[in-house]
Design a protein around this motif. Structure first.
Motif, PDB file in Angstrom:
ATOM      1  N   GLN A  21       0.814  -1.196   0.000  1.00  9.94           N
ATOM      2  CA  GLN A  21       0.000   0.000   0.000  1.00  9.94           C
ATOM      3  C   GLN A  21       0.856   1.258   0.000  1.00  9.94           C
ATOM      4  O   GLN A  21       0.455   2.272  -0.551  1.00  9.94           O
ATOM      5  N   ASP A  62      -8.304   0.561 -18.225  1.00 11.40           N
ATOM      6  CA  ASP A  62      -8.924  -0.620 -17.606  1.00 11.40           C
ATOM      7  C   ASP A  62      -8.554  -1.892 -18.358  1.00 11.40           C
ATOM      8  O   ASP A  62      -8.256  -2.914 -17.735  1.00 11.40           O
ATOM      9  N   THR A  65      -4.977  -2.712 -17.609  1.00  3.58           N
ATOM     10  CA  THR A  65      -4.867  -3.225 -16.244  1.00  3.58           C
ATOM     11  C   THR A  65      -5.294  -4.690 -16.199  1.00  3.58           C
ATOM     12  O   THR A  65      -4.649  -5.507 -15.527  1.00  3.58           O
ATOM     13  N   CYS A  84       0.703  -6.559  -5.339  1.00  8.87           N
ATOM     14  CA  CYS A  84      -0.015  -5.355  -5.767  1.00  8.87           C
ATOM     15  C   CYS A  84      -1.503  -5.643  -5.946  1.00  8.87           C
ATOM     16  O   CYS A  84      -1.883  -6.689  -6.464  1.00  8.87           O
ATOM     17  N   SER A  85      -2.307  -4.682  -5.553  1.00  8.69           N
ATOM     18  CA  SER A  85      -3.751  -4.777  -5.764  1.00  8.69           C
ATOM     19  C   SER A  85      -4.076  -4.334  -7.191  1.00  8.69           C
ATOM     20  O   SER A  85      -3.224  -3.774  -7.895  1.00  8.69           O
ATOM     21  N   GLU A  86      -5.312  -4.547  -7.599  1.00  5.27           N
ATOM     22  CA  GLU A  86      -5.747  -4.076  -8.914  1.00  5.27           C
ATOM     23  C   GLU A  86      -5.588  -2.558  -9.013  1.00  5.27           C
ATOM     24  O   GLU A  86      -5.136  -2.037 -10.034  1.00  5.27           O
ATOM     25  N   ALA A  87      -5.925  -1.846  -7.939  1.00  2.00           N
ATOM     26  CA  ALA A  87      -5.782  -0.388  -7.928  1.00  2.00           C
ATOM     27  C   ALA A  87      -4.316   0.020  -8.050  1.00  2.00           C
ATOM     28  O   ALA A  87      -3.987   0.991  -8.754  1.00  2.00           O
ATOM     29  N   ASP A  88      -3.425  -0.700  -7.371  1.00  2.00           N
ATOM     30  CA  ASP A  88      -1.990  -0.421  -7.476  1.00  2.00           C
ATOM     31  C   ASP A  88      -1.525  -0.570  -8.918  1.00  2.00           C
ATOM     32  O   ASP A  88      -0.797   0.276  -9.446  1.00  2.00           O
ATOM     33  N   LYS A  90      -3.354  -0.528 -11.666  1.00  2.00           N
ATOM     34  CA  LYS A  90      -3.970   0.490 -12.527  1.00  2.00           C
ATOM     35  C   LYS A  90      -3.175   1.792 -12.444  1.00  2.00           C
ATOM     36  O   LYS A  90      -2.898   2.433 -13.456  1.00  2.00           O
ATOM     37  N   GLY A  91      -2.777   2.169 -11.242  1.00  2.00           N
ATOM     38  CA  GLY A  91      -1.956   3.364 -11.074  1.00  2.00           C
ATOM     39  C   GLY A  91      -0.630   3.242 -11.791  1.00  2.00           C
ATOM     40  O   GLY A  91      -0.150   4.201 -12.401  1.00  2.00           O
ATOM     41  N   GLU A  94      -1.195   3.686 -15.494  1.00  2.00           N
ATOM     42  CA  GLU A  94      -1.375   5.117 -15.768  1.00  2.00           C
ATOM     43  C   GLU A  94      -0.037   5.848 -15.743  1.00  2.00           C
ATOM     44  O   GLU A  94       0.224   6.704 -16.589  1.00  2.00           O
TER      45      GLU A  94
END
Length: 101
Positions: A21, A62, A65, A84-88, A90-91, A94
């Motif tokens: 995180q 998306d 990712t 890593c999470s999906e949000a990690d 995706k960042g 990006e």
């Protein structure tokens, strides 16, 4: 003794979660993406190759990712960032593709 072992294990798992995180998107790219994407290993599009990235970027963040999550070719699922999470991720996508727009 069992309680101490369980507590230490729990703290270790919490530390691993916090480390994931705490990593920024740029740090994830540097630590987990750059080695292959800088050199184009295993067919990975090079970081500065706008032409190679264009069709991927056209599909959207998306979709890219989801490719990272599932893996593709020589890239394993989640690249090399299993924690890593999906949000990690995706960042990180990006961060990697932002300069190419």
């Amino acid at each position: 003794m069992k309680a101490l072992t369980a507590a230490l294990l729990g703290m270790g798992l919490a530390t691993v979660a916090m480390q994931s995180q705490a990593m920024s998107a740029d740090e994830i790219v540097t630590k987990h993406c750059t080695a292959c994407h800088e050199a184009g290993l295993g067919g990975a599009p090079k970081l500065t190759d706008k032409a190679a990235w264009a069709p991927r970027i056209a599909k959207g963040v998306d979709a890219m990712t989801q490719t990272v999550l599932k893996g593709k070719g020589a890239m394993p699922p989640k690249g090399t960032c299993g924690s890593c999470s999906e949000a990690d991720l995706k960042g990180a996508v990006e961060a990697m593709t932002g300069p190419l727009h």
